[in-house]
Scaffold this motif. Structure first.
Motif, mmCIF file in Angstrom:
data_model
loop_
_atom_site.group_PDB
_atom_site.id
_atom_site.type_symbol
_atom_site.label_atom_id
_atom_site.label_comp_id
_atom_site.label_asym_id
_atom_site.label_seq_id
_atom_site.Cartn_x
_atom_site.Cartn_y
_atom_site.Cartn_z
ATOM 1 N N TYR B 159 0.809 -1.218 0.000
ATOM 2 C CA TYR B 159 0.000 0.000 0.000
ATOM 3 C C TYR B 159 0.849 1.278 0.000
ATOM 4 O O TYR B 159 0.329 2.366 0.156
ATOM 5 N N GLY B 160 2.156 1.112 -0.168
ATOM 6 C CA GLY B 160 3.047 2.274 -0.065
ATOM 7 C C GLY B 160 2.770 3.331 -1.116
ATOM 8 O O GLY B 160 2.442 3.038 -2.268
ATOM 9 N N LEU B 161 2.921 4.594 -0.689
ATOM 10 C CA LEU B 161 2.672 5.716 -1.597
ATOM 11 C C LEU B 161 3.630 5.720 -2.779
ATOM 12 O O LEU B 161 3.271 6.148 -3.878
ATOM 13 N N LEU B 162 4.853 5.237 -2.556
ATOM 14 C CA LEU B 162 5.861 5.331 -3.608
ATOM 15 C C LEU B 162 5.482 4.483 -4.811
ATOM 16 O O LEU B 162 5.589 4.923 -5.960
ATOM 17 N N ASN B 163 5.027 3.258 -4.560
ATOM 18 C CA ASN B 163 4.569 2.411 -5.655
ATOM 19 C C ASN B 163 3.346 3.008 -6.314
ATOM 20 O O ASN B 163 3.166 2.913 -7.525
ATOM 21 N N GLU B 164 2.507 3.625 -5.503
ATOM 22 C CA GLU B 164 1.330 4.304 -6.016
ATOM 23 C C GLU B 164 1.756 5.374 -7.032
ATOM 24 O O GLU B 164 1.222 5.481 -8.130
ATOM 25 N N LEU B 165 2.760 6.122 -6.624
ATOM 26 C CA LEU B 165 3.298 7.195 -7.454
ATOM 27 C C LEU B 165 3.918 6.625 -8.725
ATOM 28 O O LEU B 165 3.711 7.143 -9.824
ATOM 29 N N PHE B 166 4.681 5.537 -8.578
ATOM 30 C CA PHE B 166 5.315 4.887 -9.724
ATOM 31 C C PHE B 166 4.249 4.388 -10.692
ATOM 32 O O PHE B 166 4.387 4.537 -11.898
ATOM 33 N N GLY B 167 3.197 3.801 -10.127
ATOM 34 C CA GLY B 167 2.122 3.309 -10.972
ATOM 35 C C GLY B 167 1.471 4.439 -11.758
ATOM 36 O O GLY B 167 1.178 4.315 -12.938
ATOM 37 N N ALA B 168 1.303 5.579 -11.096
ATOM 38 C CA ALA B 168 0.623 6.710 -11.714
ATOM 39 C C ALA B 168 1.390 7.227 -12.924
ATOM 40 O O ALA B 168 0.794 7.672 -13.900
ATOM 41 N N VAL B 169 2.737 7.200 -12.883
ATOM 42 C CA VAL B 169 3.501 7.700 -14.033
ATOM 43 C C VAL B 169 3.957 6.555 -14.928
ATOM 44 O O VAL B 169 4.800 6.737 -15.790
ATOM 45 N N GLY B 170 3.416 5.356 -14.694
ATOM 46 C CA GLY B 170 3.663 4.251 -15.603
ATOM 47 C C GLY B 170 4.964 3.507 -15.391
ATOM 48 O O GLY B 170 5.433 2.785 -16.269
ATOM 49 N N LEU B 171 5.580 3.665 -14.225
ATOM 50 C CA LEU B 171 6.800 2.911 -13.934
ATOM 51 C C LEU B 171 6.428 1.615 -13.221
ATOM 52 O O LEU B 171 5.395 1.541 -12.556
ATOM 53 N N PRO B 172 7.266 0.578 -13.385
ATOM 54 C CA PRO B 172 6.950 -0.688 -12.720
ATOM 55 C C PRO B 172 7.072 -0.548 -11.202
ATOM 56 O O PRO B 172 7.949 0.162 -10.710
ATOM 57 N N GLU B 173 6.192 -1.235 -10.493
ATOM 58 C CA GLU B 173 6.266 -1.187 -9.032
ATOM 59 C C GLU B 173 7.485 -1.961 -8.552
ATOM 60 O O GLU B 173 7.948 -2.874 -9.218
ATOM 61 N N GLN B 174 7.994 -1.541 -7.408
ATOM 62 C CA GLN B 174 9.220 -2.154 -6.896
ATOM 63 C C GLN B 174 8.969 -2.786 -5.530
ATOM 64 O O GLN B 174 8.010 -2.436 -4.849
ATOM 65 N N GLN B 175 9.860 -3.687 -5.148
ATOM 66 C CA GLN B 175 9.773 -4.288 -3.821
ATOM 67 C C GLN B 175 10.515 -3.451 -2.775
ATOM 68 O O GLN B 175 10.474 -3.732 -1.594
ATOM 69 N N TRP B 176 11.255 -2.420 -3.253
ATOM 70 C CA TRP B 176 12.018 -1.529 -2.385
ATOM 71 C C TRP B 176 12.858 -2.253 -1.348
ATOM 72 O O TRP B 176 13.819 -2.931 -1.700
ATOM 73 N N LEU B 177 12.463 -2.172 -0.088
ATOM 74 C CA LEU B 177 13.321 -2.699 0.973
ATOM 75 C C LEU B 177 13.462 -4.216 0.935
ATOM 76 O O LEU B 177 14.360 -4.773 1.550
ATOM 77 N N GLN B 178 12.557 -4.886 0.215
ATOM 78 C CA GLN B 178 12.655 -6.343 0.183
ATOM 79 C C GLN B 178 13.506 -6.845 -0.984
ATOM 80 O O GLN B 178 13.786 -8.025 -1.092
ATOM 81 N N ASP B 179 13.900 -5.953 -1.858
ATOM 82 C CA ASP B 179 14.675 -6.355 -3.027
ATOM 83 C C ASP B 179 16.158 -6.083 -2.774
ATOM 84 O O ASP B 179 16.565 -4.931 -2.642
ATOM 85 N N PRO B 180 16.986 -7.158 -2.709
ATOM 86 C CA PRO B 180 18.408 -6.936 -2.379
ATOM 87 C C PRO B 180 19.118 -6.004 -3.360
ATOM 88 O O PRO B 180 20.120 -5.383 -3.013
ATOM 89 N N ASP B 181 18.602 -5.894 -4.594
ATOM 90 C CA ASP B 181 19.289 -5.050 -5.567
ATOM 91 C C ASP B 181 19.086 -3.563 -5.307
ATOM 92 O O ASP B 181 19.947 -2.754 -5.651
ATOM 93 N N ILE B 182 17.959 -3.190 -4.758
ATOM 94 C CA ILE B 182 17.727 -1.755 -4.580
ATOM 95 C C ILE B 182 17.498 -1.372 -3.122
ATOM 96 O O ILE B 182 17.258 -0.200 -2.822
#
Lengths: 291, 319
Positions: B159-182
Motif C-alpha cells: 500500500y506504499g505511496l511510492l509504488n502508487e506514485l510509480f504506478g501513476a507515471v507508468g513505472l513498474p512497481e518495486q519491492q524496495w526494501l525487500q529487493d536486495p538489488d535496490i
C-alpha cells in the motif's frame, strides 16, 4: 535580498525571463512542498484513519474515516506519557550538565588560560576525529563499570547526562565566542574586585546569550534524536526514550495507532524548531560545520 | 560595546593578598598568585575534563586494548591479532564493507549533490526563501523512529505511496526494501531526505557570500548559467564543498540507524549490512567485544585520514 546571484537582473526583467522565473518558482515550491510536507501530512492524516483505510490502495488524501481516538489509544497503549517524560528528563538533564560543565570549561580555556589548557583543548578536539561509532562499544563497557567510582550506570539517567558533556564541538563553539569578548571588559571587572565566577555570571554569560541559545537547542535536540546510545544503556522499558520505546513496541500495535504515536513523538522537536527557527539557522551557519 | 576607559593598572586598588606565613618575597608572591589563578582555572575545567576522561579518553584507549584481547567470563587474555583474523574471515566482513562503500557512493551522489543543487536553486529566488529553508530542515527535526518508520510505510510494496506514485507515471512497481538489488538505494533515499536540511542551509549561507561582481564579470565574458556555476559558484564555495564532502564520507561510513530501523540491519540477503551494524552484532548479539573492537579499529584507521584532512581544511577555513 539584493545580492546579485547566478541569473542577472536584466534577464529577469524581460517578460520571458519573468515568466520563466515564476514557472520555475512554482515548480520548485510544489516539489519541495510535496517532498517535505507531503510525508508529514500523510503521517498526521493517517493517524486519523481507521486501520482499514491506512493500508487501502489507492490511499485517500482526506481521511474518509475519522478516528481521533487513535491518538488517545497510542497515548495509553504505548504509555507515551512516561516515554515523553523520560525523554524530557534526559534531554533537559543533559542540557543542564552541558551548560554548567561545557560553559565553565570553555570560559576557563578562553579567559583564565590555565597551564596545559592548550593541551587539554587539543585532547578534547581530538575526540572529534575518532568516529563516534567506534567508541560505542568501549563506552558501553565503561558505563557497565565506571572506573574509580565502580558503579554500573545501566538504566540510569547518568548514562545519558555525563557522556553528553563530552561534546568537544560545543566547547569549541563556546570558546570561540568567549574569545571574541574584549579582554578590557573582563579586566575592568576584575579591577573592581570581581572574581572569575562573578565575571562569568555577570559579564560573559549575558553577552553570550545567542551562542548559549544555539548550544542549548542542539543539546536538547541531540538527546531527542539519539537512538543507538539510549537503546544500549536504557534497556528497561520503563526508562526508555520515545525513539527506543516506540521502536520496541512498533510490532505489537495496529498501524494507525503506531502512526498516531509517531505523530505525537514528532511534535515536540518540530515545535522547538518552529519557535527557535532563527537561532537554529544562525547556529548552523555561524557555528559552521558540525564534526 | 562601549569599552570602559582604561586606567593604568598601577592605579588599581591593591589586591588583598591572603596572609602568608612564609616569607613575603616577591617571587613567592607571584608564584602563589599564579598557583591560585591556575587552581581557579582548573577548577572551572574539572567537570568537563573528568567527563572526557571517563567517557571519551579512557574508552579511546580501551578500544585499542579490547581489539587485542579476549574476555571470557572474568578473565582477560592477550590474543594478539586473533580478533582481527576472526573478523576478516567472517563471510559477512567483505559484504559489509562492500555495502558500506555502496552506501557511501550512493550517499555522495544523492546526499552530496542534492542539497547543493537545492541550495543553488533556492538562492536564485527572490521570494519564499524562508519557506523553502523551513521545508528542507523539517525532517532533520523529526525523531529518527518517526522519519524512518514513515519511510517504511512509503516503501511498503502493498500500500506504499511510492509504488502508487510509480504506478501513476507508468513505472513498474518495486519491492524496495525487500529487493536486495535496490534495498540500499532505498535506504540512501530515506537517509538523504532525513538529513539534507543541514547541508542545504550551510551551502545557502556560503552561496550568499559570493560577490555578485563575479557573476557580472562572467556574463561580460558571455558565460551561460552552467558555465557560471562551473567557473564562479563552485570555485567560490570550494572550501565548504570539500569540507562537506569529507564530513559526508565520515558520516556515511558510520551509518547505522537508517538500515537498522528500515531493514532490521541486515536486510534481504544481507544487502544492507554495514560495517557498523556488524560491529553492533559482534558486541551486542554475540558478546564478542574483542571482534567488535578489532573491526572498529579498522574503521578508525580508514577514517583517520579523512578526519585529519577535515581538521586541516576547517582550520584553513577558520583563518
Amino acid at each position: 535580498m539584493s545580492t546579485r546571484t547566478l541569473i542577472s537582473p536584466a534577464q529577469l526583467a524581460r517578460p520571458r525571463g519573468r515568466k520563466l522565473y515564476w514557472v520555475t518558482f512554482a515548480v520548485v515550491v510544489g516539489i519541495f512542498t510535496i517532498a517535505f510536507l507531503g510525508p508529514l501530512y500523510w503521517l498526521v492524516s493517517s493517524g486519523f484513519k481507521d486501520a482499514q483505510e491506512v493500508i487501502q490502495t489507492p490511499p485517500t488524501l482526506v481521511p474518509g474515516s475519522f478516528e481521533p481516538e487513535n491518538y488517545s489509544r497510542a497515548w495509553e497503549v504505548m504509555d507515551l506519557a512516561s516515554l515523553l517524560f523520560n525523554t524530557l528528563y534526559y534531554a533537559f538533564g543533559a542540557l543542564a550538565f552541558q551548560l554548567v560543565f561545557d560553559v565553565a570549561a570553555a570560559y576557563s580555556l578562553s579567559k583564565l588560560r590555565p597551564v596545559l589548557g592548550k593541551a587539554i583543548l587539543g585532547m578534547m578536539l581530538a575526540t572529534l576525529m575518532i568516529p563516534a561509532t567506534v567508541l560505542v562499544v568501549p563506552q558501553y563497557l565503561t558505563v557497565l563499570d565506571v572506573p574509580l567510582i565502580e558503579r554500573n550506570l545501566l538504566n540510569s539517567p547518568w548514562a545519558i547526562w555525563l557522556p553528553s558533556v563530552t561534546n568537544a564541538f560545543n566547547i569549541f563553539l563556546l570558546k570561540r565566542f568567549f574569545d571574541s569578548i574584549p579582554k578590557e571588559l573582563l579586566d575592568a571587572a576584575s579591577m573592581d574586585g570581581a572574581r572569575p565566577m562573578r565575571i562569568l555570571w555577570s559579564i560573559v554569560l549575558p553577552i553570550s546569550r545567542p551562542i548559549l541559545g544555539v548550544v542549548s537547542i542542539f543539546a536538547v535536540v541531540g538527546v531527542w534524536k539519539d537512538f543507538l546510545w539510549p537503546m544500549l544503556t536504557l534497556p528497561d522499558p520503563t526508562k526508555q526514550t520515545l525513539n527506543v520505546g516506540i521502536y520496541s513496541l512498533s510490532n505489537g500495535v495496529p498501524v494507525n495507532v503506531l502512526i498516531a504515536a509517531l505523530t505525537i513523538a514528532s511534535i515536540p522537536t518540530l515545535l522547538i524548531f518552529l519557535v527557535f527557527q532563527r537561532n537554529i539557522m544562525s547556529g548552523l551557519t555561524a557555528g559552521g560545520l558540525k564534526g | 560595546m562601549s569599552a570602559p576607559s582604561l586606567t593604568p593598572s598601577k592605579a588599581a586598588p591593591p589586591r588583598r593578598n591572603p596572609p602568608r606565613a612564609a616569607g613575603p618575597a616577591p617571587s613567592t608572591g607571584r608564584f602563589a598568585k599564579s598557583l591560585k589563578r591556575n587552581l581557579t582555572a582548573h577548577g572551572f575545567l574539572i567537570g568537563a575534563v573528568l567527563c572526557f576522561a571517563v567517557f571519551s579518553w579512557y574508552p579511546m584507549v580501551r578500544e585499542f586494548f579490547l581489539a587485542f584481547q579476549k574476555t571470557d567470563g572474568g578473565t582477560t587474555t592477550w590474543v594478539g591479532l586473533d580478533n582481527l583474523t576472526t573478523v576478516v574471515n567472517d563471510p559477512a566482513f567483505w559484504q559489509a564493507w562492500r555495502n558500506t562503500a555502496l552506501f557511501t557512493v550512493l550517499a555522495l551522489v544523492l546526499g552530496f549533490a542534492v542539497p547543493f543543487v537545492a541550495a543553488v536553486v533556492i538562492n536564485e529566488f527572490h521570494h519564499g526563501q524562508g519557506y523553502l529553508r523551513l521545508l528542507v530542515y523539517l525532517p532533520v527535526m523529526l525523531p529518527p523512529v518517526a522519519a524512518v518508520l514513515l519511510f517504511k510505510y512509503l516503501y511498503d510494496p502493498g500500500y506504499g505511496l511510492l509504488n502508487e506514485l510509480f504506478g501513476a507515471v507508468g513505472l513498474p512497481e518495486q519491492q524496495w526494501l525487500q529487493d536486495p538489488d535496490i534495498s540500499m538505494l532505498a535506504v540512501v533515499v530515506a537517509s538523504t531526505w532525513m538529513n539534507m536540511g543541514g547541508a542545504t542551509l550551510i551551502y545557502l549561507a556560503a552561496l550568499q557570500g559570493i560577490p555578485g561582481e563575479l557573476y557580472e564579470a562572467a556574463e561580460l565574458d558571455g558565460a551561460g548559467i552552467l558555465r557560471k556555476i562551473w567557473h564562479v559558484t563552485i570555485p567560490q564555495t570550494r572550501l565548504i564543498l570539500s569540507l562537506m564532502l569529507l564530513m559526508q564520507v565520515i558520516a556515511t561510513m558510520q551509518v547505522f540507524v537508517e538500515p537498522f530501523l528500515l531493514t532490521g540491519g541486515a536486510g534481504p540477503e544481507g544487502s544492507t549490512t554495514t560495517v557498523v551494524y556488524l560491529i553492533y552484532q559482534y558486541a551486542f548479539n554475540f558478546n564478542n567485544y574483542g571482534a567488535a573492537a578489532a573491526l572498529g579499529l579498522l574503521l578508525l584507521v580508514l577514517l583517520a585520514g579523512f578526519s585529519a584532512a577535515y581538521v586541516k581544511l576547517s582550520r584553513a577555513e577558520d583563518e
